[in-house]
Write a protein that holds these residues in place. Sequence first.
Motif, PDB file in Angstrom:
ATOM      1  N   ASN A   1      33.609  -9.604   4.592  1.00 22.22           N
ATOM      2  CA  ASN A   1      33.420 -10.054   3.209  1.00 22.22           C
ATOM      3  C   ASN A   1      34.449 -11.085   2.777  1.00 22.22           C
ATOM      4  N   SER A   2      35.490 -11.286   3.597  1.00 21.94           N
ATOM      5  CA  SER A   2      36.558 -12.206   3.198  1.00 21.94           C
ATOM      6  C   SER A   2      36.297 -13.637   3.659  1.00 21.94           C
ATOM      7  N   ILE A   3      35.262 -13.847   4.462  1.00 22.68           N
ATOM      8  CA  ILE A   3      34.973 -15.176   4.999  1.00 22.68           C
ATOM      9  C   ILE A   3      34.220 -16.000   3.959  1.00 22.68           C
ATOM     10  N   ARG A   4      34.715 -17.186   3.688  1.00 20.52           N
ATOM     11  CA  ARG A   4      34.098 -18.072   2.707  1.00 20.52           C
ATOM     12  C   ARG A   4      33.585 -19.345   3.395  1.00 20.52           C
ATOM     13  N   GLU A   5      32.736 -20.049   2.708  1.00 17.75           N
ATOM     14  CA  GLU A   5      32.136 -21.250   3.275  1.00 17.75           C
ATOM     15  C   GLU A   5      33.170 -22.331   3.546  1.00 17.75           C
ATOM     16  N   LYS A   6      34.241 -22.367   2.760  1.00 19.52           N
ATOM     17  CA  LYS A   6      35.261 -23.396   2.922  1.00 19.52           C
ATOM     18  C   LYS A   6      36.242 -23.065   4.052  1.00 19.52           C
ATOM     19  N   HIS A   7      36.122 -21.904   4.651  1.00 18.21           N
ATOM     20  CA  HIS A   7      37.078 -21.394   5.635  1.00 18.21           C
ATOM     21  C   HIS A   7      37.354 -22.406   6.750  1.00 18.21           C
ATOM     22  N   SER A   8      36.315 -22.881   7.412  1.00 16.45           N
ATOM     23  CA  SER A   8      36.491 -23.800   8.538  1.00 16.45           C
ATOM     24  C   SER A   8      36.927 -25.180   8.086  1.00 16.45           C
TER      25      SER A   8
ATOM     26  N   THR B   1      39.644 -26.480  -3.152  1.00 15.68           N
ATOM     27  CA  THR B   1      38.197 -26.656  -3.316  1.00 15.68           C
ATOM     28  C   THR B   1      37.498 -25.302  -3.282  1.00 15.68           C
ATOM     29  N   ASP B   2      36.686 -25.012  -4.288  1.00 15.60           N
ATOM     30  CA  ASP B   2      35.981 -23.727  -4.291  1.00 15.60           C
ATOM     31  C   ASP B   2      34.747 -23.817  -3.401  1.00 15.60           C
ATOM     32  N   ASP B   3      34.126 -22.650  -3.164  1.00 16.51           N
ATOM     33  CA  ASP B   3      32.981 -22.613  -2.261  1.00 16.51           C
ATOM     34  C   ASP B   3      31.859 -23.539  -2.711  1.00 16.51           C
ATOM     35  N   GLN B   4      31.649 -23.600  -4.006  1.00 19.03           N
ATOM     36  CA  GLN B   4      30.537 -24.393  -4.509  1.00 19.03           C
ATOM     37  C   GLN B   4      30.775 -25.883  -4.299  1.00 19.03           C
ATOM     38  N   GLY B   5      32.047 -26.262  -4.236  1.00 17.54           N
ATOM     39  CA  GLY B   5      32.339 -27.691  -4.110  1.00 17.54           C
ATOM     40  C   GLY B   5      32.538 -28.176  -2.690  1.00 17.54           C
TER      41      GLY B   5
ATOM     42  N   ALA C   1      29.661 -33.382  10.094  1.00 12.62           N
ATOM     43  CA  ALA C   1      28.249 -33.014  10.277  1.00 12.62           C
ATOM     44  C   ALA C   1      28.123 -31.700  11.043  1.00 12.62           C
ATOM     45  N   VAL C   2      28.989 -31.478  12.032  1.00 10.84           N
ATOM     46  CA  VAL C   2      28.977 -30.220  12.782  1.00 10.84           C
ATOM     47  C   VAL C   2      29.317 -29.061  11.862  1.00 10.84           C
ATOM     48  N   LEU C   3      30.338 -29.225  11.025  1.00  7.66           N
ATOM     49  CA  LEU C   3      30.708 -28.166  10.086  1.00  7.66           C
ATOM     50  C   LEU C   3      29.564 -27.860   9.126  1.00  7.66           C
TER      51      LEU C   3
END
Length: 420
Positions: free
Chosen positions: A337-344, A381-385, A260-262
Motif C-alpha cells: 500500500n506504500s507504493i505510489r505512482e511517482k515512486h520510480s 510532485t504528487d501522484d496526480q501530477g 516513455a518506458v516509465l
Amino acid sequence: RVADLLMLLLVLALSCKPSTAATASPSVPHIKPSYSFGRTFLGLDKCNACIGTSMCKKFFKEEIRFDTWLSSRLKLPPSYLLSYSGNYTDDAKSWRLVDITRLTSKYQHDRADKRICTALLKTRTCSLERALRRTRRFQKWLRAKRLTPDLVQGLSSPMLRCPSQRLLDRIVRRYAEVPDAGSIYMDHLTDRDKLRLLYTLSVNSHPILLQIFPDVEGWPFPRYLGSCGRLVVSASTQPLRDFFSAAPEVAADLALQLLAVLRSMGTNDLNYFFYFTHVNAGTFGVFSNGHLFIRDASTLGIIDKEEGPQLIDGQQEYKDIFSCLTVDCQSAFVSCNSIREKHSLIMVCQELLPKLLKGKFLQPVQEKIDSFLQHCASGLTDDQGVNEAIAKLAEILKPLQSCDSRFAYRYPDCKYSDKY
C-alpha cells in the motif's frame, strides 16, 4: 636353401630402404580450438538448484562463445564475473551479440549454497537438490496443481511482494524452460522443473520477467534466449552509463525513451503497475539501433491493478531458507500500500536523468531542465501530477531530438514525420 635365404635378405633390405614418401613429414590433422567447459563454471553441478538447461547444447557446441570467439586461443573468462559479453549463432555463419549473466555473483551463490547445507542438513557441503526437496515449501509445491500466492509468500523478489493470481498464472503459462503447455496448471512441470522455477524466483526474478513479458509483445525488456546451469543468455544491450557523455541530441533521445518506458510501466493494456525498488546506471540499456530497454529487471516490483495483491502484509513476513538465498533474512518487506505512482520517477530523477542531461544544452533550455529535475527529485510532485510532469519534460526535450541514422530504431520513419 642358401639361395632362398639370400632372396629373403634382399627383399627385407629393399623394404627398409628409405624413400621419398617415407621421409616426408606426415600431415598433422588440424585440431579445432575448443573451450574447456566445466560443469562448475556453468553451474551445472548445482542443478536442479539452478535456472535451467535450455542453452547447454549451444554452449557445448560452441554456438555461444564469449567475446574472444575469433581468437585462436579460446579461453573461458574468470568465473567470478557477474556478466560476460558473448556471441550467439544459429547457422555457424552469422553471429550476434548476447549478454551472458549470473543471477548473482559466484561468491553470493557459494555463500547461499553453504547456508542451505548448514541450515537444513547441519553440514558444510551437501546435495543442494536433496536438501531443498526436504523443505516444507517445496513439498507444498510438489502437491500443488496451481501456483498460488501462499506458495511464494516471503520470497525476496520485488516481483512477488504483492502477487496476484493472474500474475502467478502468467508465470506458469509462459515459463520458457519447459515445453509450452499454455496452461495455468502445473501438471506439465516435473519435480525438477518446479525446483528450478522456485530457485530462480528465490534468487532473482529477472529471467522470469523477460519470459512472461517478452519483447516481441512490445515490453521494454531484452529477449530471453535461455539458460544453462546458473548462466542466463539474453540479447545484448549497452548500459546507460556508457551514454552519460553522449552528444546532446542522443541524451535527449534517451531521456525521452526513459520517460516513455516509465509511462508504459504505470499504464499498459494488461493493467499491471511496475515500479522500481532501486535504479542505477546499469538498470537500463541501449541496443545497437539506439532503442532503450530495461537491462536489469531484478529490482522491478509488480502490482496488479486489476485484481490487487492477494496477500495481506502480515502474511508476507513468513520466511524460510528460500527467503534468504540472496538477501539478509532480517530485511523488511515494503508494504504494497506504500507504493505510489511517482515512486520510480523520483528515483530516475535523482539517479539517472541528471547524469544524462546535466550541462548538455544552451540556456534557457538547460535551466528549465535542471529546475524540473530538482523538483522531481525532491518528491514534491504528487501522484496526480506525475503524468503532467513527465509530459512537461518531454515537451522540452522533443525539439532537441534529431533524425539521422544513429537512431536506427526510428529512422528513416522520422524523415517523413512532421515532429522532426
